[in-house]
Design a protein around this motif. Structure first.
Motif, PDB file in Angstrom:
ATOM      1  N   LEU A  92       0.977  -1.262   0.130  1.00 16.38           N
ATOM      2  CA  LEU A  92      -0.024  -0.049  -0.032  1.00 16.38           C
ATOM      3  C   LEU A  92       0.809   1.278   0.091  1.00 16.38           C
ATOM      4  O   LEU A  92       0.528   1.976  -0.689  1.00 16.38           O
ATOM      5  N   PHE A  93       1.769   1.497   0.623  1.00 18.73           N
ATOM      6  CA  PHE A  93       2.963   2.445   0.796  1.00 18.73           C
ATOM      7  C   PHE A  93       3.660   2.546  -0.685  1.00 18.73           C
ATOM      8  O   PHE A  93       3.667   3.819  -1.040  1.00 18.73           O
ATOM      9  N   LEU A  94       3.873   1.650  -1.209  1.00 15.28           N
ATOM     10  CA  LEU A  94       4.322   1.721  -2.535  1.00 15.28           C
ATOM     11  C   LEU A  94       3.429   2.416  -3.310  1.00 15.28           C
ATOM     12  O   LEU A  94       3.920   3.218  -4.452  1.00 15.28           O
ATOM     13  N   LYS A  95       2.268   1.882  -3.459  1.00 13.42           N
ATOM     14  CA  LYS A  95       1.192   2.591  -4.379  1.00 13.42           C
ATOM     15  C   LYS A  95       0.949   4.129  -4.044  1.00 13.42           C
ATOM     16  O   LYS A  95       0.813   4.703  -5.064  1.00 13.42           O
ATOM     17  N   LEU A  96       0.734   4.583  -2.884  1.00 20.79           N
ATOM     18  CA  LEU A  96       0.741   5.722  -2.558  1.00 20.79           C
ATOM     19  C   LEU A  96       1.934   6.454  -3.008  1.00 20.79           C
ATOM     20  O   LEU A  96       1.733   7.746  -3.548  1.00 20.79           O
ATOM     21  N   SER A  97       3.009   5.937  -3.049  1.00 20.34           N
ATOM     22  CA  SER A  97       4.319   6.798  -3.321  1.00 20.34           C
ATOM     23  C   SER A  97       4.165   6.938  -4.738  1.00 20.34           C
ATOM     24  O   SER A  97       4.578   8.051  -5.212  1.00 20.34           O
ATOM     25  N   LEU A  98       3.727   6.089  -5.580  1.00 17.61           N
ATOM     26  CA  LEU A  98       3.781   6.040  -6.997  1.00 17.61           C
ATOM     27  C   LEU A  98       2.783   7.176  -7.493  1.00 17.61           C
ATOM     28  O   LEU A  98       2.892   8.043  -8.267  1.00 17.61           O
ATOM     29  N   VAL A  99       1.787   7.148  -6.644  1.00 23.73           N
ATOM     30  CA  VAL A  99       0.572   8.209  -6.859  1.00 23.73           C
ATOM     31  C   VAL A  99       0.917   9.660  -6.724  1.00 23.73           C
ATOM     32  O   VAL A  99       1.058  10.459  -7.532  1.00 23.73           O
ATOM     33  N   VAL A 100       1.980   9.902  -5.578  1.00 26.70           N
ATOM     34  CA  VAL A 100       2.319  11.183  -5.294  1.00 26.70           C
ATOM     35  C   VAL A 100       3.501  11.314  -6.491  1.00 26.70           C
ATOM     36  O   VAL A 100       3.425  12.527  -6.994  1.00 26.70           O
ATOM     37  N   ILE A 101       4.306  10.403  -6.882  1.00 24.13           N
ATOM     38  CA  ILE A 101       5.308  10.685  -7.900  1.00 24.13           C
ATOM     39  C   ILE A 101       4.474  11.286  -9.244  1.00 24.13           C
ATOM     40  O   ILE A 101       5.007  12.232  -9.959  1.00 24.13           O
ATOM     41  N   VAL A 102       3.474  10.666  -9.555  1.00 24.50           N
ATOM     42  CA  VAL A 102       2.576  10.875 -10.877  1.00 24.50           C
ATOM     43  C   VAL A 102       2.163  12.392 -10.608  1.00 24.50           C
ATOM     44  O   VAL A 102       2.393  13.113 -11.796  1.00 24.50           O
ATOM     45  N   ILE A 103       1.432  12.748  -9.680  1.00 26.46           N
ATOM     46  CA  ILE A 103       0.981  13.990  -9.172  1.00 26.46           C
ATOM     47  C   ILE A 103       2.102  15.193  -9.558  1.00 26.46           C
ATOM     48  O   ILE A 103       2.019  16.175 -10.114  1.00 26.46           O
ATOM     49  N   LEU A 104       3.245  14.749  -8.806  1.00 24.39           N
ATOM     50  CA  LEU A 104       4.315  15.660  -9.048  1.00 24.39           C
ATOM     51  C   LEU A 104       4.716  15.981 -10.309  1.00 24.39           C
ATOM     52  O   LEU A 104       5.315  17.065 -10.846  1.00 24.39           O
ATOM     53  N   ALA A 105       4.879  14.758 -10.981  1.00 23.83           N
ATOM     54  CA  ALA A 105       5.343  14.958 -12.442  1.00 23.83           C
ATOM     55  C   ALA A 105       4.295  15.679 -13.325  1.00 23.83           C
ATOM     56  O   ALA A 105       4.991  16.584 -14.093  1.00 23.83           O
ATOM     57  N   LEU A 106       3.271  15.395 -13.181  1.00 27.13           N
ATOM     58  CA  LEU A 106       2.125  16.300 -13.896  1.00 27.13           C
ATOM     59  C   LEU A 106       2.117  17.840 -13.673  1.00 27.13           C
ATOM     60  O   LEU A 106       1.982  18.568 -14.426  1.00 27.13           O
ATOM     61  N   THR A 107       2.287  18.104 -12.352  1.00 28.47           N
ATOM     62  CA  THR A 107       2.445  19.279 -11.975  1.00 28.47           C
ATOM     63  C   THR A 107       3.656  20.133 -12.602  1.00 28.47           C
ATOM     64  O   THR A 107       3.596  21.379 -12.864  1.00 28.47           O
ATOM     65  N   GLY A 108       4.761  19.366 -12.707  1.00 30.90           N
ATOM     66  CA  GLY A 108       6.060  20.044 -13.034  1.00 30.90           C
ATOM     67  C   GLY A 108       5.801  20.420 -14.625  1.00 30.90           C
ATOM     68  O   GLY A 108       6.490  21.123 -15.094  1.00 30.90           O
ATOM     69  N   SER A 109       5.182  19.206 -15.346  1.00 27.59           N
ATOM     70  CA  SER A 109       5.236  19.369 -16.796  1.00 27.59           C
ATOM     71  C   SER A 109       4.097  20.666 -17.118  1.00 27.59           C
ATOM     72  O   SER A 109       4.367  21.246 -18.002  1.00 27.59           O
ATOM     73  N   PHE A 110       3.334  20.834 -16.003  1.00 26.32           N
ATOM     74  CA  PHE A 110       2.196  22.010 -16.369  1.00 26.32           C
ATOM     75  C   PHE A 110       2.939  23.228 -16.187  1.00 26.32           C
ATOM     76  O   PHE A 110       2.958  24.195 -16.908  1.00 26.32           O
ATOM     77  N   TRP A 111       3.883  23.366 -15.437  1.00 22.92           N
ATOM     78  CA  TRP A 111       4.496  24.632 -15.106  1.00 22.92           C
ATOM     79  C   TRP A 111       5.636  24.894 -16.275  1.00 22.92           C
ATOM     80  O   TRP A 111       5.917  25.692 -16.694  1.00 22.92           O
ATOM     81  N   TRP A 112       6.185  23.632 -16.575  1.00 19.50           N
ATOM     82  CA  TRP A 112       7.199  23.922 -17.786  1.00 19.50           C
ATOM     83  C   TRP A 112       6.596  24.354 -18.904  1.00 19.50           C
ATOM     84  O   TRP A 112       7.218  25.046 -19.784  1.00 19.50           O
TER      85      TRP A 112
END
Length: 697
Positions: A92-112
């Protein structure tokens, strides 16, 4: 190696109890399986770690492998007491970590993306424009190919009556539409004037003789003319020809005919020169010959480095323009009937009319106003006519009245009457603008306003005012550099056209390279000692197959300059498309000839006119406009203009050249594409028009 576990384990209490002796064995067996299960869990951790990402995206809906207890009930997944529950928490921890990583990647892409759109907007717009240009090219291709194989069939040949036909010139149709008083001879280009078939040559057509032999001898079957027209023509230069079996010869030096050499010498003396070889020293290089007969005046002056453009009305038979072009001399259809000529103001050093058939006293002198418009300051107007013969005035008062009108009107145009000998009169246009203001009030046409004084009109109605006075190009011919120096304009002269020396130098360099490349590609084919033409005898020297060259997008006249610099015996019709920048005044000021033209209309000349057609960047220019014609329409017109065995050179963007290559088979052209080493984005398409011989009926 551990053995695989079943997806669903059975409950021990559900086993068959009919044989009590098996109970102990069963209990021992279950204990052994438990130990095996504990050992296998450790090895399954690596398996789950690899499987996890895919299960996150595609969850397994089947019962959990480890979600059933030994007694058959599901265990609590959040229980922390057992090793299995700890494993669940890890997953479960690994799943939540992956979700956070995806959200951070999308946010960075948006600002870029926001930063790119702000900081690199110019680059994005440039790329967008390139995509637009590519889209236009693709749409052109789709327009040509959308109808499939039926659209790609070869174009049919025109009927026999079209072998000398020129679209936009149909006298009978113009008369039916109500045109009269000379306007029926004018060019009328409507939607139905486009030709959609291939023009065949006459039955006995032959390849023209090489220059300079072809200047004096032409094949009679190549032009539409009768023996009666040869011998009854009234023009001075028309009488300088003989019909000899299959050929027409032009022998101006013969004692049987009036000598054009003596006539040219007379004009030179009237200017104050020793002979016609001194025309260039007097500032004369380009001459507009109105109603040129069959071009003998220009043919003679060509040897003196003078360039003469012949213009005459459309004629269905015995055409002056057709015979002049067949001789390898510049000519095109043009008339003074109702529209201005497609030349800029202040274009020519001399205008010549030898019994040209124009009544200069008609329409209140408006034809003389057009002469004044295209004549450079200090230029000459030469008129040879029985009307100017002083002896005829004594017998005919009407002629005297007409002559007096022309003489007085020319004076009001600020022309100086320099000389009058027998039937020839010579005027010199003023070099000073203030002459127009010094005239008596109401004596002569007014000066055009700035709005009326269009420098490069395109078949505009004739104007009843003096044009060219607002042009920055107002410079007397005697103050211009003489030929050939005038072809190389200096920095101050280029500034008149809004150009810099670097632009002309780059065009000159590119043109020189292009001419060298063209000749290296074509010389094995058209300059060989033995051109492969089955059934024809070997040609005699100088083996020159090219004489008349058409540059469809002349720009600054660079091709013309490069050909002359290379010593080629050619003349070039420099065409400036109406769809692009207009540098025709520059071309004419350099001492070349040219014309303004819309390539969605038929060019004002007869079929089988040019030996080579050159188009550099024309397809790109036309695609950038909202055109009312297709690439196929353009190529059909090229085929009409080109002589059999003539050459087409098209240099343009690679996608457009590929599209053009696909169309050449429809016109029955032989074609191949050449890569350009200096420019990977462009290609060169070389085509040759075959010689289809019409069978005699």
């Amino acid at each position: 190696m551990s053995r695989p576990l079943p997806l669903h384990r059975g409950v021990s209490g559900m086993r068959n109890l009919s044989n009590s002796n098996d109970f102990w064995d069963s209990e021992v067996k279950d204990k052994t399986e438990k130990e095996d299960l504990d050992r296998n869990r450790a090895s399954d951790q690596s398996y789950l770690s690899l499987r996890f990402p895919f299960r996150l995206l595609c969850p397994d809906n089947s019962p959990s492998k480890y979600g059933i207890t030994e007694n058959g009930f599901a265990s609590d997944p959040f229980s922390v007491g057992s090793p299995r529950s700890r494993h669940k928490l890890t997953v479960l921890f690994l799943k939540l970590s992956l979700v956070v990583i995806v959200i951070l990647a999308l946010t960075g892409s948006f600002w870029w993306t926001l930063s790119i759109s702000t900081l690199s907007r110019g680059h994005i717009f440039h790329g967008y424009r390139r995509l637009q240009e590519q889209l236009v090219l693709d749409l052109w291709d789709i327009g040509e190919l959308s109808l499939g194989a039926s659209r790609m069939k070869e174009i049919d040949f025109c009927p026999e009556e079209s072998e000398n036909h020129i679209p936009c010139f149909n006298i009978s149709e113009n008369l039916a539409l109500g045109y009269s008083d000379g306007s029926e001879y004018d060019r009328q280009c409507g939607q139905g004037s486009r030709q959609s078939c291939l023009v065949l040559p006459p039955v006995n057509y032959k390849i023209p003789l090489r220059w300079p032999t072809g200047r004096d001898v032409i094949w009679v079957a190549n032009v539409k003319i009768t023996g009666q027209e040869v011998f009854t023509s009234g023009s001075l230069t028309k009488r300088m020809m003989m019909l000899e079996e299959e050929q027409i010869s032009f022998r101006s030096a013969s004692l049987m005919f009036d000598g054009v050499e003596d006539y040219s010498h007379q004009i030179a003396e009237m200017i104050g020169l020793r002979n016609e070889s001194n025309f260039i020293q007097a500032g004369v290089r380009t001459i507009l010959d109105i109603g040129c007969g069959y071009g003998s005046f220009g043919a003679h002056l060509f040897s003196k480095q003078l360039l003469t453009m012949c213009i005459a009305n459309y004629e269905s038979s015995g055409s002056q323009v057709q015979l002049t072009l067949e001789r390898g001399l510049p000519a095109m259809i043009g008339s003074f009937n109702s529209k201005q000529l497609p030349y800029p103001s202040l274009s020519f050093d001399m205008l010549h009319c030898a019994r040209c058939g124009i009544d200069w006293d008609e329409k209140d002198g408006i034809f003389l106003i057009e002469v004044d418009r295209v004549l450079k300051p200090g230029g000459y107007f030469v008129w040879t006519s029985p009307l100017t013969n002083v002896q005829s005035f004594l017998r005919n008062k009407e002629k005297q009245k007409r002559w007096n009108f022309v003489r007085d009107f020319a004076e009001n145009l600020c022309w100086e009457l320099m000389s009058q000998q027998e039937e020839t009169v010579l005027w010199k246009k003023t070099s000073k603008k203030n002459c127009y203001n010094s005239r008596k009030p109401g004596s002569g046409p007014p000066i055009c306003s700035k709005g009326q004084d269009v420098e490069s009109p395109y078949y505009r109605p004739l104007q009843n005012c003096i044009g060219g006075t607002h042009s920055r190009r107002w410079l007397p011919i005697e103050e211009r550099p003489t030929w050939p120096s005038r072809s190389n304009l200096n920095k101050n002269e280029l500034a008149l056209y809004g150009l810099h020396s670097e632009e002309i130098n780059e065009d000159t360099t590119d043109s020189r390279t292009a001419v060298r490349n063209y000749w290296s590609l074509l010389s094995p084919l058209i300059f060989s000692d033995h051109p492969k033409r089955p059934g024809d005898e070997d040609p005699s020297p100088p083996y020159n197959m090219l004489r008349n060259v058409l540059d469809m997008n002349a720009r600054y006249g660079g091709l013309n300059a490069a050909l002359l610099e290379a010593g080629k015996s050619v003349w070039v019709m420099n065409v400036v498309p109406t769809s692009g920048p207009n540098y025709l005044p520059l071309i004419l000021d350099r001492g070349y000839v040219g014309v303004l033209h819309d390539w969605c209309e038929a060019f004002p000349t007869y079929p089988r006119t040019y030996d080579m057609v050159h188009a550099d960047g024309l397809l790109s220019l036309e695609t950038s406009q909202h055109r009312r014609c297709t690439m196929l329409d353009l190529f059909t017109e090229i085929d009409r203009l080109l002589r059999p065995e003539g050459w087409i050179l098209i240099r343009d963007a690679a996608p457009l050249v590929e599209s053009a290559r696909a169309l050449t088979s429809r016109l029955k052209w032989d074609a191949r594409i050449i890569e350009i080493e200096s420019n990977s984005d462009e290609r060169l398409l070389i085509c040759q028009k075959p010689f289809f011989k019409k069978q005699a009926m």
